[in-house]
Design a protein around this motif. Sequence first.
Motif, short mmCIF file in Angstrom:
data_model
loop_
_atom_site.label_atom_id
_atom_site.label_comp_id
_atom_site.label_asym_id
_atom_site.label_seq_id
_atom_site.Cartn_x
_atom_site.Cartn_y
_atom_site.Cartn_z
N SER A 182 0.86 -1.18 0.00
CA SER A 182 0.00 0.00 0.00
C SER A 182 0.90 1.23 0.00
CB SER A 182 -0.93 0.01 1.22
OG SER A 182 -0.18 -0.03 2.42
N GLY A 183 0.36 2.35 -0.42
CA GLY A 183 1.17 3.55 -0.50
C GLY A 183 0.32 4.77 -0.79
N SER A 184 0.99 5.88 -1.08
CA SER A 184 0.31 7.15 -1.37
C SER A 184 0.94 7.78 -2.61
CB SER A 184 0.43 8.11 -0.19
OG SER A 184 -0.15 7.56 0.97
N PHE A 185 0.11 8.38 -3.44
CA PHE A 185 0.57 9.10 -4.62
C PHE A 185 0.79 10.58 -4.29
CE2 PHE A 185 -2.08 5.88 -7.12
CZ PHE A 185 -0.97 5.11 -7.45
N GLU A 186 1.78 11.19 -4.95
CA GLU A 186 1.94 12.63 -4.85
C GLU A 186 0.79 13.32 -5.57
OE1 GLU A 186 5.66 13.75 -6.45
OE2 GLU A 186 6.85 12.79 -4.88
N ARG A 187 0.48 14.53 -5.13
CA ARG A 187 -0.64 15.26 -5.69
C ARG A 187 -0.17 16.04 -6.93
NH1 ARG A 187 -5.04 18.93 -2.30
NH2 ARG A 187 -6.39 19.44 -4.08
N ASN A 188 -0.07 15.34 -8.05
CA ASN A 188 0.26 15.96 -9.33
C ASN A 188 -0.23 15.05 -10.45
OD1 ASN A 188 2.31 13.94 -9.86
ND2 ASN A 188 3.61 15.04 -8.41
N LYS A 189 -0.03 15.49 -11.67
CA LYS A 189 -0.54 14.75 -12.83
C LYS A 189 0.53 13.90 -13.52
CE LYS A 189 -4.75 16.29 -12.63
NZ LYS A 189 -5.88 15.37 -12.36
N LYS A 190 1.68 13.75 -12.90
CA LYS A 190 2.76 12.98 -13.49
C LYS A 190 2.48 11.48 -13.45
CE LYS A 190 6.31 16.36 -12.18
NZ LYS A 190 7.57 16.56 -11.41
N LEU A 191 3.11 10.75 -14.38
CA LEU A 191 3.02 9.30 -14.37
C LEU A 191 3.69 8.76 -13.12
CD1 LEU A 191 2.35 6.62 -15.92
CD2 LEU A 191 4.69 6.75 -16.82
N LYS A 192 2.99 7.89 -12.39
CA LYS A 192 3.54 7.27 -11.19
C LYS A 192 4.06 5.87 -11.53
CE LYS A 192 1.22 10.64 -9.05
NZ LYS A 192 0.92 11.88 -9.77
N THR A 193 5.31 5.59 -11.21
CA THR A 193 5.88 4.26 -11.40
C THR A 193 6.25 3.70 -10.04
OG1 THR A 193 6.77 4.85 -13.58
CG2 THR A 193 7.72 2.93 -12.49
N VAL A 194 5.63 2.59 -9.68
CA VAL A 194 5.83 1.97 -8.36
C VAL A 194 6.41 0.58 -8.56
CG1 VAL A 194 4.71 1.21 -6.23
CG2 VAL A 194 3.88 3.26 -7.40
N ARG A 195 7.53 0.30 -7.92
CA ARG A 195 8.16 -1.02 -8.00
C ARG A 195 8.13 -1.67 -6.62
NH1 ARG A 195 10.67 -1.99 -12.87
NH2 ARG A 195 10.94 -0.13 -14.19
N PHE A 196 7.78 -2.95 -6.60
CA PHE A 196 7.70 -3.69 -5.34
C PHE A 196 9.09 -3.99 -4.79
CE2 PHE A 196 3.76 -5.71 -7.48
CZ PHE A 196 3.03 -4.54 -7.28
N GLU A 197 9.17 -4.16 -3.50
CA GLU A 197 10.45 -4.55 -2.90
C GLU A 197 10.87 -5.94 -3.37
OE1 GLU A 197 10.33 -4.26 1.32
OE2 GLU A 197 10.07 -2.08 1.34
N GLN A 198 9.89 -6.84 -3.53
CA GLN A 198 10.15 -8.18 -4.03
C GLN A 198 9.09 -8.52 -5.08
OE1 GLN A 198 12.73 -10.10 -3.30
NE2 GLN A 198 13.57 -8.75 -1.70
N PRO A 199 9.49 -9.15 -6.20
CA PRO A 199 8.49 -9.57 -7.20
C PRO A 199 7.51 -10.56 -6.60
CG PRO A 199 10.72 -9.67 -8.10
CD PRO A 199 10.87 -9.47 -6.62
N VAL A 200 6.29 -10.56 -7.12
CA VAL A 200 5.27 -11.49 -6.67
C VAL A 200 4.68 -12.19 -7.89
CG1 VAL A 200 4.71 -10.18 -4.60
CG2 VAL A 200 3.50 -9.71 -6.73
N LYS A 201 4.09 -13.36 -7.67
CA LYS A 201 3.48 -14.11 -8.76
C LYS A 201 1.96 -14.06 -8.63
CE LYS A 201 6.94 -17.48 -10.24
NZ LYS A 201 6.80 -17.12 -11.67
N GLY A 202 1.30 -13.94 -9.75
CA GLY A 202 -0.15 -13.93 -9.76
C GLY A 202 -0.69 -13.73 -11.16
N ARG A 203 -1.93 -14.14 -11.34
CA ARG A 203 -2.60 -13.93 -12.63
C ARG A 203 -3.52 -12.71 -12.57
NH1 ARG A 203 -6.52 -18.06 -16.13
NH2 ARG A 203 -7.60 -16.39 -17.28
#
Length: 277
Positions: free
Chosen positions: A230-251
């Motif tokens: 979970s997290g928070s976005f900055e208050r602007n219109k820029k593209l947000k890129t979020v990377r996990f600390e560890q990769p996860v598997k899922g469909r």
Amino acid sequence: MLRTLINYQRVRAVHVHLDAAVTGLGGNSCGQGPPLERDRVKAMPTSIGFIIRPIQNNDMMEKVQVATAGDAPISIVRSSNGEVSMLAGNKSEPVLYRLNNAKASVYKAPFDLRAGGTLTAWYQHNEKLKVTQQYTKIETIPMEVVFASSEETGEGDAKNLLDGDPSSIWHTMYSVTVAQYPHWVDFDAGSSKTIKGFTFLPRQDGPNGDIKDYKIQVSKDGKNWEDVMSGSFERNKKLKTVRFEQPVKGRYIRFTGLNAQRGDDYASCAEFMVIAE
């Protein structure tokens, strides 16, 4: 034919507006719904052109009867899924293309270019209009929307999150009733993927529904969900890129908005993509 009468003593510039198409009006909150299908303007490449010819001694009619000449340019377009299409104005002329330093090939149908590279295209018998595009590797994966907790049908469909068009958005319902947070959208990647993060582009045309706090979950079956972060976005219109600390598997991937930047009940987003290996 476009004819414009100008008083040159008063007008300093002339502007000609060229439109491939103009969409109709309407929406869930006005009238009987969105524009009819025949009136909708879709996000697709379109080749248009024009000719400017000087007019002297009122010889406009003679001038406009001159046939057009010249070659139409080649347009190269890559979709968000990595599929490359080439649109040639000269339908009868074969188009050749080269990827990086490979041997030239004849373009016959769209092809995959997720790996990226330098793509050059030209007409077989005319290299004057050679066009080159450079593409980076696409880390995002193809998905489809399988569920949305709320959407404004016809204007804010959740499927707009994946259409590659920043001007179309997902927006929660507001015309019939106003749905309250949390708001979420479920995506299906088609098969199990190793997921490293995601990108989130806020709507670009206004502040309504800008999400502040969020949560990401994944699932193997679309029923049992595992919290990832979970997290928070900055208050602007820029593209947000979020990377996990560890990769996860899922469909299946669930993105949940927990609240809005301005404290309202709406949620919106222009584009959402998952980064995977």
